[in-house]
Design a protein around this motif. Structure first.
Motif, PDB file in Angstrom:
ATOM      1  N   ARG A 103     -10.622 -11.819   4.542  1.00  0.00           N
ATOM      2  CA  ARG A 103      -9.973 -12.329   5.752  1.00  0.00           C
ATOM      3  C   ARG A 103      -8.549 -12.799   5.448  1.00  0.00           C
ATOM      4  O   ARG A 103      -7.614 -12.499   6.186  1.00  0.00           O
ATOM      5  N   MET A 104      -8.369 -13.535   4.360  1.00  0.00           N
ATOM      6  CA  MET A 104      -7.033 -13.986   3.977  1.00  0.00           C
ATOM      7  C   MET A 104      -6.173 -12.781   3.600  1.00  0.00           C
ATOM      8  O   MET A 104      -4.977 -12.761   3.860  1.00  0.00           O
ATOM      9  N   GLY A 105      -6.795 -11.782   2.980  1.00  0.00           N
ATOM     10  CA  GLY A 105      -6.091 -10.543   2.641  1.00  0.00           C
ATOM     11  C   GLY A 105      -5.556  -9.856   3.892  1.00  0.00           C
ATOM     12  O   GLY A 105      -4.402  -9.413   3.921  1.00  0.00           O
ATOM     13  N   ARG A 106      -6.395  -9.816   4.932  1.00  0.00           N
ATOM     14  CA  ARG A 106      -5.957  -9.189   6.192  1.00  0.00           C
ATOM     15  C   ARG A 106      -4.786  -9.940   6.805  1.00  0.00           C
ATOM     16  O   ARG A 106      -3.835  -9.344   7.301  1.00  0.00           O
ATOM     17  N   LEU A 107      -4.856 -11.262   6.704  1.00  0.00           N
ATOM     18  CA  LEU A 107      -3.775 -12.104   7.234  1.00  0.00           C
ATOM     19  C   LEU A 107      -2.453 -11.782   6.519  1.00  0.00           C
ATOM     20  O   LEU A 107      -1.412 -11.587   7.151  1.00  0.00           O
ATOM     21  N   LEU A 108      -2.508 -11.703   5.196  1.00  0.00           N
ATOM     22  CA  LEU A 108      -1.323 -11.356   4.406  1.00  0.00           C
ATOM     23  C   LEU A 108      -0.874  -9.925   4.714  1.00  0.00           C
ATOM     24  O   LEU A 108       0.324  -9.663   4.879  1.00  0.00           O
ATOM     25  N   GLY A 109      -1.853  -9.021   4.821  1.00  0.00           N
ATOM     26  CA  GLY A 109      -1.548  -7.608   5.097  1.00  0.00           C
ATOM     27  C   GLY A 109      -0.787  -7.426   6.402  1.00  0.00           C
ATOM     28  O   GLY A 109       0.116  -6.601   6.491  1.00  0.00           O
ATOM     29  N   LEU A 110      -1.145  -8.222   7.419  1.00  0.00           N
ATOM     30  CA  LEU A 110      -0.454  -8.130   8.714  1.00  0.00           C
ATOM     31  C   LEU A 110       1.014  -8.544   8.575  1.00  0.00           C
ATOM     32  O   LEU A 110       1.898  -7.949   9.183  1.00  0.00           O
ATOM     33  N   LYS A 111       1.257  -9.574   7.759  1.00  0.00           N
ATOM     34  CA  LYS A 111       2.641 -10.017   7.522  1.00  0.00           C
ATOM     35  C   LYS A 111       3.419  -8.916   6.798  1.00  0.00           C
ATOM     36  O   LYS A 111       4.556  -8.598   7.164  1.00  0.00           O
ATOM     37  N   LEU A 112       2.794  -8.333   5.773  1.00  0.00           N
ATOM     38  CA  LEU A 112       3.469  -7.308   4.975  1.00  0.00           C
ATOM     39  C   LEU A 112       3.712  -6.042   5.787  1.00  0.00           C
ATOM     40  O   LEU A 112       4.737  -5.376   5.639  1.00  0.00           O
ATOM     41  N   ALA A 113       2.754  -5.727   6.682  1.00  0.00           N
ATOM     42  CA  ALA A 113       2.886  -4.524   7.513  1.00  0.00           C
ATOM     43  C   ALA A 113       4.105  -4.623   8.427  1.00  0.00           C
ATOM     44  O   ALA A 113       4.713  -3.617   8.778  1.00  0.00           O
ATOM     45  N   GLY A 114       4.481  -5.865   8.800  1.00  0.00           N
ATOM     46  CA  GLY A 114       5.630  -6.046   9.677  1.00  0.00           C
ATOM     47  C   GLY A 114       6.932  -6.263   8.916  1.00  0.00           C
ATOM     48  O   GLY A 114       7.951  -6.561   9.529  1.00  0.00           O
ATOM     49  N   SER A 115       6.881  -6.159   7.584  1.00  0.00           N
ATOM     50  CA  SER A 115       8.070  -6.438   6.768  1.00  0.00           C
ATOM     51  C   SER A 115       8.774  -5.148   6.338  1.00  0.00           C
ATOM     52  O   SER A 115       8.129  -4.202   5.892  1.00  0.00           O
TER      53      SER A 115
END
Ligand SMILES: [Zn+2]
Length: 242
Positions: A103-115
Motif C-alpha cells: 500500500r505504501m509502495g502504491r502511494l509512492l508509485g503514484l507520486k513517481l508516476a506524476g514526476s
C-alpha cells in the motif's frame, strides 16, 4: 430471515474479533475504525511527505550522487529517530505487514508516476534479500514495496536480474563506513537476464529499498547494474535524517 440471521451473526463475530483482537494504528496506536487498515486516517494525512519527486536535485539525489551516477531519486516520507512514522518501516520489515508495504509502495508509485524525473524508468527492481534471510522473514519487504510501485506506475517488476550472493549482517545497527564495507560486493547481476532485458530495450531501472540512510545498500546494488550497462534511478519509502 436466514440471511439476516447469518449477517447479524457475522456482524457480532466481527464485533467479537474487534473486542479480543483490536486493530490499532501502526503509527499512533489508536484503535482503527471499520474503514481503516494499518494506519488511521489522521496519521496518513499527517505523513511527513518529502515532495522529493517534484525537486530535481533533492536531498535523496544528493546523498546517492556522492556514491554513484544516479538518474533520479526520491523517498516518500521523512523519519527521524524520534518519529513515530519509523514504526511503519519496522512493521513492514519485522512485523509481517506485507499489505502495508504494498500500500505504501502504491502511494509512492503514484507520486513517481506524476514526476518528470522518473518518466524514463522502464522496470522496477527491488533490493534483494539473501535467500536465507528471505526464508526466515517469509518475504522481502523491498519486493513488496516495489510491487506496489510497479502497479501504480504500470511498469514490470524485475526480480531475476539482481542477486544477493553474500549473506551480510543486518544494516540496522551498523554505522557509516561499517555499513558500506558490510554490503560492498554483496550483489551481482545475472548476465543472461541482463542480456534478455537489453534485447527488449530495457536500460532504465528503478531500484527500490525500504529506507535511504547512508545510501550504501543502493550503491552496492547500483554498481553491478551500471557495470552491466543499466541507468539507475532509486526510490525508498523512508528518508532517514530529514
Ligand atoms: Zn494513527
Amino acid at each position: 430471515m436466514c440471511g439476516s440471521f447469518l449477517s447479524s451473526l457475522h456482524e457480532s463475530f466481527l464485533g467479537l474479533r474487534e473486542l479480543f483482537f483490536p486493530r490499532r494504528c501502526v503509527v499512533c496506536g489508536r484503535f482503527l475504525s471499520a474503514g481503516e487498515t494499518d494506519i488511521c486516517e489522521s496519521c496518513l494525512e499527517e505523513l511527513p511527505l518529502t515532495y522529493q519527486w517534484d525537486i530535481v536535485q533533492n536531498a535523496a539525489f544528493e546523498r546517492l550522487a556522492r556514491r554513484f551516477e544516479v538518474e533520479a531519486a526520491a523517498s516518500l516520507f521523512f523519519f527521524g529517530s524520534e518519529s513515530d512514522y519509523r514504526k511503519i518501516i519496522y512493521g513492514i520489515k519485522y512485523g509481517g505487514r506485507r499489505k502495508l508495504a504494498r500500500r505504501m509502495g502504491r502511494l509512492l508509485g503514484l507520486k513517481l508516476a506524476g514526476s518528470r524525473e522518473f518518466r524514463r524508468c522502464q522496470a522496477v527492481v527491488p533490493v534483494p534479500l539473501h535467500p536465507l534471510r528471505r526464508w526466515k522473514r517469509g518475504y522481502n519487504q523491498a519486493e513488496e514495496i516495489a510491487r506496489g510501485i510497479a502497479d501504480a506506475m504500470g511498469l514490470p517488476l524485475e526480480t531475476r536480474l539482481l542477486r544477493r550472493h553474500r549473506y551480510t549482517r543486518t544494516q540496522t545497527r551498523l554505522r557509516g563506513e561499517a555499513k558500506t564495507k558490510n554490503v560492498q560486493g554483496a550483489f551481482r547481476t545475472d548476465p543472461q537476464r541482463a542480456a534478455l532485458l537489453q534485447a527488449d530495450s530495457i536500460r532504465y531501472l528503478l531500484l527500490i529499498d525500504d529506507v535511504l540512510t547512508t545510501g550504501s545498500t543502493l550503491a552496492a546494488c547500483a554498481d553491478p547494474l551500471r557495470d552491466a550497462g543499466f541507468h539507475i534511478s532509486a526510490a525508498t519509502l523512508g528518508f532517514a535524517g530529514g
